[in-house]
Structures are given as structure tokens and as C-alpha cells.
Design a protein around this motif. Sequence first.
Motif, PDB file in Angstrom:
ATOM      1  N   ILE A 135     -10.960  -8.011   2.422  1.00  0.00           N
ATOM      2  CA  ILE A 135      -9.691  -7.703   3.090  1.00  0.00           C
ATOM      3  C   ILE A 135      -9.769  -8.059   4.562  1.00  0.00           C
ATOM      4  O   ILE A 135      -8.864  -8.693   5.118  1.00  0.00           O
ATOM      5  N   GLU A 167      -6.144   2.487   3.346  1.00  0.00           N
ATOM      6  CA  GLU A 167      -6.256   1.022   3.330  1.00  0.00           C
ATOM      7  C   GLU A 167      -5.450   0.392   4.459  1.00  0.00           C
ATOM      8  O   GLU A 167      -5.823  -0.644   5.007  1.00  0.00           O
ATOM      9  N   HIS A 178      -6.196   7.181  -0.517  1.00  0.00           N
ATOM     10  CA  HIS A 178      -6.878   5.883  -0.538  1.00  0.00           C
ATOM     11  C   HIS A 178      -5.958   4.772  -0.031  1.00  0.00           C
ATOM     12  O   HIS A 178      -6.343   3.970   0.838  1.00  0.00           O
ATOM     13  N   ALA A 231       0.829  -1.204   0.000  1.00  0.00           N
ATOM     14  CA  ALA A 231       0.000   0.000   0.000  1.00  0.00           C
ATOM     15  C   ALA A 231       0.868   1.261   0.000  1.00  0.00           C
ATOM     16  O   ALA A 231       0.555   2.244  -0.683  1.00  0.00           O
ATOM     17  N   SER A 255     -11.801   0.020   3.611  1.00  0.00           N
ATOM     18  CA  SER A 255     -11.652  -1.440   3.698  1.00  0.00           C
ATOM     19  C   SER A 255     -12.865  -2.104   3.067  1.00  0.00           C
ATOM     20  O   SER A 255     -13.862  -1.465   2.761  1.00  0.00           O
TER      21      SER A 255
END
Length: 462
Positions: free
Chosen positions: A450, A440, A436, A403, A446
Motif C-alpha cells: 500500500i 487503513e 481496521h 475504506a 498498513s
Amino acid sequence: MSTITAISTAPGTGGIAVIRVSGKDAFKNFNPIFIPRKKNFVFLEQEANTVSFGNIVNGKNEIVDEVLVSVFRAPHSFTGEDVVEISCHGSVFVQQQILQLLINQHCVLAQPGEFTQRAFLNGKMDLSQAEAVADLIAANSAASHRMALNQMRGGFSSELLKLRTQLLNFVSLVELELDFNEEDVEFADRTQLKSLATTIERLILKLSDSFSLGNALKNGIPVALVGETNVGKSTLLNVLLNEDKAIVSDIHGTTRDVIEDSINIDGITFRFIDTAGIRDTKDKIENMGIERTYQKIEQASIVLWILDCTQLSEHMEWLTDRIAKRSAGKKVILVFNKIDKIADDERDVLSQLFEQFEGERIYISARERINTDKLQKALTKAAQLPDIHPGDVVVSNVRHYEALNHAHSAICRVIDGLDAGISGDFLSQDIRECMHFLGEITGQISNDEILGNIFGKFCIGK
């Protein structure tokens, strides 16, 4: 939401066990099976954060066990719900009996990680902190313990929150300009935005760069044991692990696949990888093992190149070329094995033969355990891991690392866009994309897939 229950201590028999109940009916469901020892004591009126002593009874009013019961009232509990924790004797039979009584009172068996998932959903912690709970449980060294504890306390989360807040302020101004595009006004100072974007880019890069350290602390530093056949790699692995993990034989090519195991040395976890001996062979299976050896050298942080003191290979140049190419930039320790079988003057000759070698060299006998302690010290020195202090932010989770890489790409596009003078709508898109991916990590953004993947890896009862 249903009221859930599970055994929270490790499976098996022990001195005590802890059974946890969480949900809006936790007290109501537990009350019928608990008889307090204290006279005129009403369990349903028990104050929060207190412990009471009493008996668990079955439907026939037979005593199942004497227990201590801790009460935590919402929202001041781990899950944010009403919670009862039962400390009973550690008999497997007793644990199962109490669990069955709770199920009979309409409790539901918890899924793996469901208590921590409820803590996340109820705002008691963010997603990165929840993942740190699992890392803390799995910590097998002082360093990995400190790293998980720092993350669980919210050090990583607070860093990300600052970044997202700054980005949100600017994207709001940029998007406000879009409502006044006909007036040709500029609410967001581009120079200030670039300065901010550059600062954020450096911070994200710093966090993602810490992953190599975090991954080493969490999963162990990979150490490849390499060399020709029959130089003592498997014997050394067994000595380091203090168990017969690998087959030891005088037959060349015994090890044909990769064998891995971990051990903690001076608070650092090392993941040792015994590899197939490197030699020129026509055996198809052995060649597959040798190819895996090359792969493991490239993946390792430290390479132990093991040589037989009694007979150096006539193919040393060929061997050196293959190992050196794949270990470039890594810590390489030259390990001369079987020194118990040679004289001191022969040892001096060996030293001269490898005088061009810049890495550390250790003279050992794996079979006789001579100087293996020196090898362990050389490994901890080669690791060169910095101390983790309270407040240090180190990334150890692959999901977070990926991420951060995506967020870094997005913020770099913002910087490039500012240099190119692109319009606010394109800037806004890239800023929001960066936000974004940062979101995450903490769970501000979310989805069920996930969450299911993350909490499904937890143990039941946590």
C-alpha cells in the motif's frame, strides 16, 4: 536508512532551484562541498532553522555556484530527520552538478515521494495527511486547494481518531466479558454500545457521502456535450477551452471517440467531454462512439444538450428519449447553437417547442462566441458546490472512500448484531473490522505494498 537527495523544484531552468538532503548523515555529507562566506563559520555547528550563504565547490575547489543553505535538525523537520535545503541558481547544469557532488559524498537519489514517506514513517504525519500533500501540489482550483490544506492539517485524521478511540474502548470491554463468560457478567452496556454504533455509522456515512463533492473538486465536474452530429459540439468545446482541441468539420460523424479536457471557471474545475454525435447509423465504428456517448452521459454531473437552431432534427422525439433516459437526475442545460443564423421570431418558436423542458436554456453562437459567457455562468450555477471552510472534512481520495464503505458495512453489522442479541465474540470481530478499515486510512494499519503504491505516485523531491 541511507541519506537521500533530490531536486525538489520543477524540472527545467528557473530563477532558483531547491535541492533537498535528508538523513542521519545529511550534514556530514554536505559539509565537504560547502564553503561558508562568513569567516570562522563552521557549517556542522550551524543552528537549526537558520540560513547561511556560501559557495558549492567541486573536488578541485572550483566554485560551482553561490547558494543559500537552510538547516533543519531532527526531529524538527519535514521528514523528522536532519535536513539540508540548498537554494541554488536554476540552471539545469548547476542543479545536476550539485546533485552529482552530493552523490559522490555517499548520498542516494531519492525515490518518488520518499521524503514524504519518511515523514510518515517518522510520525510527522499520518497516511491521509501524506496523501493530502500530493493533492495540495496537484490542486488546480481554490476549492481543491482548501480541501487538500484542511486534510493536510489533520482535520480528517482527527475525526477518524475519535471514532477509533471510541470503538477501542468498547471492544476492550466486550472482550473482557469473554474472559468471564462463565460468570455471565456484562461490562459493556449494550444500549450504550448501540447508541455509540449508531452515531459512528452516521458519521462514517456522512464522510463517505462527501466523496462525490470531494471527487468533483479534485478531478473536476464532468460535463458531457451531447447532441446530434454537426450541431457544434466540437466548436463549443474549442471555444470553452480556448484552443483547437477537437476537429471541426461539416462532415457528419467526425467525432467518433470521446475527447476530454479541463478548464477552471470562477474557481471551479470543469472536465468537458465532447462525445460522438447521436444519430441512427450503420457505421460500426461510429456506433461504438455513440455507445460511449451514452456511457459518458450517465457518468456526467452536468449535460449540455446542444441543438442546431437552423434545423431541428426530424428525429427529435427519438433523440429526446435517448438523452432523457440517461440524464435523469442530472443537471441538463439546453444549448441552442447558431443563433446568429436565425431571426428573433424564430428564436421564440424554438422556445415554445421546448416549453416542457424544465432545465435552463441558453442561446449561443459558438463560432461567433455569442453568449458563451452566459453559458459559463450557467455552468457555475449548475455546479452548486458549497464553499469549503477551514475545518470542513471532505473525502476526495478513492482509497479513503472504499475504506469508509467497508467500515460502514462493519458497523452496520454491529448494529444488526446488537438488535439480534448475538454473543460478544461476534460483536468484537465486527467492531475490530470497522477499526481496521478506519486505521487503513490513516496508516495505523498498513503494509509495504500500500505504501509503495501511494508514495510511488508522488513527484521526485517530495
